[in-house]
Design a protein around this motif. Structure first.
Motif, PDB file in Angstrom:
ATOM      1  N   CYS A   1       1.279  -5.987   3.895  1.00  0.00           N
ATOM      2  CA  CYS A   1      -0.001  -5.347   3.600  1.00  0.00           C
ATOM      3  C   CYS A   1      -0.553  -4.784   4.898  1.00  0.00           C
TER       4      CYS A   1
ATOM      5  N   TYR B   1      -4.187   0.922  -4.287  1.00  0.00           N
ATOM      6  CA  TYR B   1      -4.732   1.049  -2.929  1.00  0.00           C
ATOM      7  C   TYR B   1      -5.341   2.422  -2.651  1.00  0.00           C
TER       8      TYR B   1
ATOM      9  N   MET C   1       0.817  -1.217   0.000  1.00  0.00           N
ATOM     10  CA  MET C   1       0.000   0.000   0.000  1.00  0.00           C
ATOM     11  C   MET C   1       0.849   1.265   0.000  1.00  0.00           C
TER      12      MET C   1
END
Lengths: 274, 475
Positions: B414, B22, B11
């Motif tokens: 993540c 993202y 991200m």
């Protein structure tokens, strides 16, 4: 030599079986030193024998029958012509390169005792002498005794007892040979006794090991000799489980009682083959 | 590659910018209060509990069945990333099937000296019983789970091939269902490629590989070892979604080389068996004679070509970790192509010079047992205590060919909801590749596993890993 074989396996059940399925490895093939003149398998049930060649080149027959099965008889009758090849197996069906037969199995794992025994007999650079040393010494050191072992006894267990039947001799020999990096395999078959004994309680088993220049050579540790014209070779594999004459399963049929009658006799020349 | 390499977060870039895939999700994460996320997380757990989705952990007597933790923040892949991955996966599984077809018949790759003969013949997962035996349509692996890790924006590695009975697909499907229920607003803001057609794809795949002798509407069943298997829930789940019978060995029998299922209307011929039972237990007439879980005579029917087993028997020889190290050569040998997906660089400890390197660098490396799975029997050098390293040194010296070693990869991270809020955690990905007679089918995404402990690289559910929903965004 012409050898006649009659092998009868009778299962009887205290409570009739609902269903029985079996795979038979009971059919010899031709190779140098062995010619199958006649061979026939009968199962006394309403069933079909489905023939296959297994991964090792053995002929198998699978049948299934639905019960109630009170008794089940598998009968083999055959006549085989043999000649002596000094234990060397030529012209047999080979489905694997020798390297496959270095593969260990549960029944042929060499424990510390077998490894030490094998190493003490290794003649570096002379595989044939090594194998003969193993053959001679196992025949001397292990006592033939059908009581203490069974079909699931491992090489290590039998070696610890120093007792066993031909299957155990073969497994110990195989475990020792493979430990010395010599490809070795299990062979099931029949043996004609030289002393005139005709009736036997079981078939026979021995080992084969691979020797450069010669190929596969048989070693019958239970008899302390290489196979001769008295040996009928039926099936081979990594261990007993690959070459077992009969592997079966059943539903119901509690109280199974097994009778095996093996007759191996020299066929007189006058007998006509039907 | 080493432990101090920068960690790629999927991200947030190092400079604080958000990666385009993202953007919407990052905005949403900024607006949603953490306690609301935590509430949703508890709701998700309640849903999973109600569904009954559990996982048995071996060696954990206290709780034989428990939930795998689910993380409510999805993992996002772009369509471009997915297209490249799926091409690589298709290529890899084609090569695995070609390899299996070869090692059980002509053995050209062994004769060519590309893969050492003993690596195949001495491999416990190799099944001599399959030698020279045809399998329907020549397909061995119909269902593969290929574990993928990512180390930067462009580099995906295959960590492990699973060609036996890979599990986890039920979590992929359930995760999506739960996410849609909990966060409908997120799905209206993203075009997420669907995954729920997986079971249709699986059924189509199974039917396509039915024996030629089968009817035009082949009968498929799912064979389970039963209630005590760790993946039993998944077996019941899949059988239900597929609309096929869930059977145990005792529900099937073989007569005249044909497999039948016992039904209330009498015996019914079975054409395709999706078996979740290991090779060893399949048929007591051929494998373990003491197995009560299998079907006596099954292998005879299989060799006669009257039934398809999915996957075939003996596929494990292709996913062994020592054979894994040869996958780039395997792809080139059979397909004449460069591998699209890279292998993690791997030292084969069976080679003395590679063993020496490994022994000299143990604190930096990950050492794995060749036949191990599930994160058991593994050394993670940088995280290990000195005593553990010495224990592995001893094991390596004693039985080098039982081990491979790999660099400690800086797995991508993540955003994940943890006790302290939203924080980066390491992830991997298991896409499921279905190979039929007609084509290869892969639903976009797969199962993302996440190591919930800070800094941990072990994502296995048996070792406290969790899962996430995996989104592939339609472009």
């Amino acid at each position: 030599m012409r050898i006649r074989i009659a092998h009868e396996t009778i299962y009887s059940y205290a409570v009739p079986a609902h269903a029985v399925i079996q795979t038979l490895r009971l059919t010899p093939r031709n190779y140098e030193g062995q010619h199958v003149a006649t061979w026939r398998i009968d199962v006394d049930q309403d069933c079909r024998l489905d023939a296959h060649e297994d991964a090792f080149g053995n002929i198998t027959h699978t049948f299934s029958c639905t019960g109630p099965v009170q008794t089940l008889t598998v009968r083999v009758d055959g006549l085989v012509e043999t000649s002596d090849t000094a234990g060397v197996v030529r012209g047999a069906i080979e489905r694997f390169p020798p390297g496959l037969y270095l593969r260990g199995t549960d029944l042929t794992t060499a424990d510390g005792e077998i490894r030490a025994y094998a190493e003490a007999r290794e003649r570096p650079g002379d595989r044939l002498s090594t194998l003969h040393a193993l053959l001679d010494d196992l025949a001397r050191d292990i006592t033939f005794d059908k009581d203490p072992t069974h079909s699931a006894t491992t090489a290590a267990e039998a070696f610890a007892l120093k007792r066993g039947v031909c299957q155990d001799f073969a497994h110990i020999f195989i475990a020792a040979a493979r430990h010395l990096n010599i490809p070795a395999r299990y062979v099931g078959g029949y043996f004609l006794h030289a002393d005139g004994t005709v009736d036997q309680e079981a078939g026979h088993a021995w080992a084969e090991a691979h020797v450069e220049g010669l190929g596969w050579v048989g070693f019958d540790a239970a008899n302390g000799q290489c196979p001769t014209e008295q040996h009928i070779r039926i099936a081979c594999g990594l261990d007993y489980l690959n070459a077992a004459p009969i592997r079966g399963s059943r539903h119901g049929g509690e109280g199974e009682f097994l009778t095996v009658k093996v007759v191996v006799d020299q066929a007189s020349r006058q007998v006509q083959v039907q | 590659m080493a432990g101090d390499a920068p960690i790629f977060d999927e991200m947030n870039l190092a400079d604080g910018a958000v990666r385009p895939a993202y953007e919407t999700l990052a905005r949403w994460l900024k607006t949603i209060p953490t306690d609301l996320l935590a509430t949703r997380s508890r709701e998700a757990e309640a849903l999973f509990r109600r569904i009954g989705i559990t996982f048995a952990v071996y060696g954990d007597a206290a709780s034989t069945e428990r939930l795998i933790p689910f993380d409510v923040i999805p993992r996002v892949l772009t369509n471009d990333e997915w297209v490249r991955l799926s091409k690589g996966l298709t290529q890899r599984v084609r090569a695995i099937n070609a390899f299996l077809g070869d090692v059980y018949t002509k053995r050209e790759i062994l004769r060519a000296g590309i893969v050492p003969e003993d690596l195949v013949y001495q491999n416990p997962a190799f099944r001599p019983e399959m030698n020279q035996q045809p399998v329907p349509h020549g397909i061995y692996v119909m269902i593969a789970g290929i574990d993928i890790v990512r180390v930067d924006a462009d580099t995906f590695y295959v960590l492990e091939d699973n060609a036996r009975t890979p599990s986890g697909v039920s979590y992929m499907l359930e995760n999506r269902e739960v996410m849609i229920r909990l966060f409908p607003e997120l799905f209206s803001q993203h075009r997420v490629a669907p995954v729920e057609n997986y079971t249709d794809d699986l059924l189509a795949t199974m039917k396509s590989v039915a024996p030629r002798s089968a009817s035009s509407d082949p009968t498929c069943v799912l064979l389970t070892p039963g209630l005590f298997n760790s993946a039993y829930y998944e077996h019941t789940f899949l059988a239900d979604k597929l609309g096929v019978e869930l059977v145990e060995g005792r529900d099937l029998f073989v007569k005249a080389d044909v497999v039948y299922m016992r039904t209330t209307e009498g015996p019914k011929r079975v054409d395709v068996i999706y078996r979740r039972l290991d090779d060893d237990f399949l048929d007591p007439l051929v494998f373990r004679p003491d197995s009560a879980l299998g079907v006596p005579g099954l292998m005879s029917a299989y060799h006669a070509g009257n039934v398809t087993l999915a996957n075939a028997v003996g596929t494990g020889v292709a996913d062994d970790k020592a054979v894994y190290s040869y996958m780039p050569e395997i792809v080139k040998f059979y397909l004449g192509e460069e591998p699209i997906l890279k292998n993690v660089p791997t030292w084969r400890c069976r080679a003395p010079d590679e063993l020496k390197y490994v022994l000299d660098h143990l604190p930096e490396l990950v050492v794995k047992e060749v036949h191990g799975s599930g994160g058991y029997g593994m050394l993670i050098g940088p995280k290990a205590a000195a005593a553990e390293i010495e224990l592995f040194r001893h094991k390596l010296v004693k039985d080098p060919s039982n081990f491979i070693a790999q660099p400690t990869l800086a797995l991508s991270t993540c955003p994940t909801l943890v006790e302290e809020g939203v924080a980066p955690r390491h992830v991997d990905l298991r896409p499921f590749v279905l190979t039929g007679r007609d084509k290869v089918r892969i639903v976009p995404g797969g199962l993302t596993r996440v190591a919930l402990k800070e800094g941990s690289l072990v994502v296995n559910s048996s070792q406290g890993g969790g899962t996430k929903d995996t989104w592939v965004l339609d472009s």
